[in-house]
Design a protein around this motif. Structure first.
Motif, short mmCIF file in Angstrom:
data_model
loop_
_atom_site.label_atom_id
_atom_site.label_comp_id
_atom_site.label_asym_id
_atom_site.label_seq_id
_atom_site.Cartn_x
_atom_site.Cartn_y
_atom_site.Cartn_z
N ARG A 1 0.81 -1.23 0.00
CA ARG A 1 0.00 0.00 0.00
C ARG A 1 0.84 1.28 0.00
NH1 ARG A 1 -5.21 -0.90 3.87
NH2 ARG A 1 -6.08 -2.68 2.76
N TYR A 2 1.87 1.31 0.82
CA TYR A 2 2.59 2.58 1.03
C TYR A 2 4.08 2.50 0.68
CZ TYR A 2 -1.42 2.46 4.18
OH TYR A 2 -2.68 2.27 4.71
N MET B 1 8.83 3.63 3.68
CA MET B 1 8.12 4.42 4.69
C MET B 1 8.11 3.70 6.04
SD MET B 1 4.32 6.09 4.48
CE MET B 1 3.24 5.09 5.46
N GLN B 2 8.14 2.38 5.98
CA GLN B 2 8.02 1.58 7.21
C GLN B 2 9.35 1.42 7.94
OE1 GLN B 2 4.79 0.75 7.58
NE2 GLN B 2 4.28 1.38 5.50
N TYR C 1 4.93 9.04 7.86
CA TYR C 1 3.75 8.18 7.80
C TYR C 1 2.55 8.98 7.33
CZ TYR C 1 5.87 4.14 9.92
OH TYR C 1 6.64 3.03 10.13
N GLN C 2 2.15 8.76 6.10
CA GLN C 2 0.99 9.47 5.54
C GLN C 2 0.08 8.45 4.88
OE1 GLN C 2 0.31 12.91 5.55
NE2 GLN C 2 1.94 12.95 7.07
N ASN C 3 -1.20 8.75 4.90
CA ASN C 3 -2.15 7.86 4.26
C ASN C 3 -3.36 8.68 3.85
OD1 ASN C 3 -4.24 6.13 3.68
ND2 ASN C 3 -3.74 4.67 5.29
N GLU D 1 -3.43 -0.03 11.85
CA GLU D 1 -2.93 0.66 10.65
C GLU D 1 -3.27 2.15 10.70
OE1 GLU D 1 -3.36 0.23 5.79
OE2 GLU D 1 -3.81 -1.48 7.08
#
Length: 525
Positions: A142-143, A147-148, A248-250, A306
């Motif tokens: 997904r990201y 990023m993780q 961390y963006q979503n 999440e």
């Protein structure tokens, strides 16, 4: 626009007494990447001698196999929490092999071009273990995996029941007086959460330590950063890039409209997100070409965890409970403050000064009036955060408060003055100057921008010739600190026993064959 209007030391009612704070508890979670001696992310498995990352209560992994997470038990003093964290770091350091070290910065060490070399955390062959790894695979899909690799510090804090009982007794609103102790406690914690969200720009300025990043982190991404020195990108007045759009963006989560105005609303929003498909994630598919699952589901959130937030209401889950069920059944038990960068100058990522400031701030957030927080104000807060993340150290940094724009320095000073009174109160509990000393250090950072952690990081990154060199020097310094930390025979035995027990627990879970993973996943889906 609702903004708390009371900004004087009168935030502490005259009837409040230091004895009401006896029994405050705090716990710390610190994340850190394992780094190879050449500066790249470790490719090794989690050290077996440390036990099972699935079942160990203190030493686990977060997103990747190389991203370690250290968790203390709730402690009655800051000193005890920090000391336990030192114990954990010392135990871990002794089991690292081939010159591996703990990376000391929030933004990651060197990553190569291939994202697949950021190995997902592995938790064994049990259904729950495979489920946890699949969740991480979904995050990567997904990201992106880069990023993780960001690390942070989470500070968990609970106030004693007698404080809430006294606060409720002195309420003038009859509806609040009639709430059950559990519901009243949740009501007050949600007030704390809303105010903490409003004050995150202050946290980012005072505790931000990620103004720059290794170029490798941004491989294949558009960005607005400038070169600082070979291999390092930065913004000249940045404070905490980890908390900005590079962190961390979503965007899917932004549309959720999860509010912190009361527990039921919050839980409803979270449940909706866990059960609502999101077209972009649906397009990714649930399985790869070989039929292997690549995400738990195609919903806005695969699972509740999440949801990336700056602060979370928490309750300790019992066996088999989700975080939401625990909150629904027993109300908010503590808050998790998550907007905190790792302090690269501390061997354990956090020091007494940060802890003392966060607790003083949390008390201020709890006692200050806290109107409901809706989308229009949240939009302002997001703008303010962006300004402080990117330009917090600029002399002309400004933030929006209600209908006006004010200099960041003036706004921060007003709040810091009021937080000072909370520090005085907390110092009375144990008769120490710890809290006032902490606020004094923060005052120094506000008065002298060159004293901020982010300014120090820029200076030292330049001096050492880049992010990798600076991080390596600090990591090596911290090794000396871990080596010097003496564990008692009793503590050594405790950690050895825990490692053994955790491996046994994992083995037991792996013996349970009453359901295949396919069935387990289908049931969850």
């Amino acid at each position: 626009m609702n903004q708390p209007s009371t900004l004087s030391s009168s935030v502490i009612p005259t009837w409040i007494d230091a004895s009401l704070f006896k029994g405050m508890l705090r716990g710390i979670e610190r994340e850190s990447l394992r780094m190879q001696s050449n500066g790249f992310l470790s490719q090794k498995n989690h050290p077996k001698a440390l036990g099972s990352a699935l079942t160990h209560p203190h030493i686990t992994t977060d997103y990747s196999e190389a991203l370690m997470e250290f968790i203390t038990t709730p402690q009655t003093t800051i000193a005890a929490a920090l000391n336990e964290l030192r114990d954990i770091h010392s135990v871990v350091h002794q089991q690292l092999e081939d010159g591996e070290r703990l990376w000391p910065l929030s933004m990651p060490c060197m990553l190569d071009d291939n994202e697949e070399n950021i190995k997902l955390a592995q938790y064994g062959t049990s259904n729950i273990g495979r489920f946890k790894t699949l969740y991480r695979r979904g995050l990567g899909v997904r990201y992106g995996r880069r990023m993780q690799t960001i690390s942070g510090v989470h500070y968990n804090l609970s106030f004693p029941d007698q404080l809430f009982a006294s606060l409720q007794q002195h309420e003038s609103n009859p509806e609040l007086k009639q709430l059950s102790p559990q519901d009243y406690r949740s009501h007050r914690y949600f007030g704390l959460i809303r105010n903490f969200i409003r004050l995150t720009p202050l946290v980012m300025y005072l505790l931000g330590a990620s103004p720059s990043v290794c170029r490798c982190f941004l491989t294949g991404r558009e960005h607005h950063l400038q070169p600082l020195v070979k291999g390092t990108l930065y913004l000249p007045e940045a404070t905490a890039l980890r908390m900005g759009r590079l962190g961390y963006q979503n965007s899917a989560q932004k549309e959720l409209g999860i509010h912190y105005n009361d527990l039921h609303d919050y839980l409803d929003g979270l449940q909706k997100a866990v059960h609502t498909p999101y077209p972009e994630f649906t397009n990714l598919g649930l399985n790869d070409e070989q039929g292997e699952p690549i995400q738990i589901n195609d919903h806005v959130l695969q699972i509740e965890n999440e949801y990336y937030s700056l602060v979370r209401p928490k309750q300790v889950p019992q066996a088999g409970e989700t975080p939401s069920q625990a909150l629904k059944d027993r109300g908010v038990g503590y808050v998790e403050l998550r907007a905190v960068d790792v302090n690269p100058y501390s061997p354990i990522g956090i020091d007494e000064t940060t802890a003392g400031f966060l607790e003083s701030l949390a008390l201020y957030c709890l006692l200050n009036e806290s109107p409901d927080l809706f989308a229009d104000e949240q939009e302002q807060i997001d703008q303010n955060q962006t300004e402080v993340v990117n330009r917090g150290r600029a002399a002309d940094a400004r933030i929006v408060v209600g209908q006006t724009t004010v200099p960041f320095q003036d706004w921060a000073q007003r709040h810091l003055n009021a937080i000072q009174a909370c520090a005085v109160m907390l110092d009375q509990v144990d008769g120490t100057p710890l809290y006032q000393d902490a606020v004094q250090v923060m005052q120094q950072r506000l008065n002298h921008v060159e004293d901020t952690l982010s300014a120090h990081v820029i200076t030292d990154t330049l001096q050492h010739g880049g992010t990798w060199s600076f991080g390596s020097v600090m990591a090596q310094q911290h090794v000396g600190s871990y080596d010097q930390h003496r564990l008692s025979t009793e503590r050594k035995k405790y950690f050895e026993q825990l490692a053994q027990t955790s491996l046994q627990k994992q083995a037991q879970l792996e013996q349970d064959h009453h359901m295949s993973f396919e069935q387990y996943l289908a049931q969850y889906r």
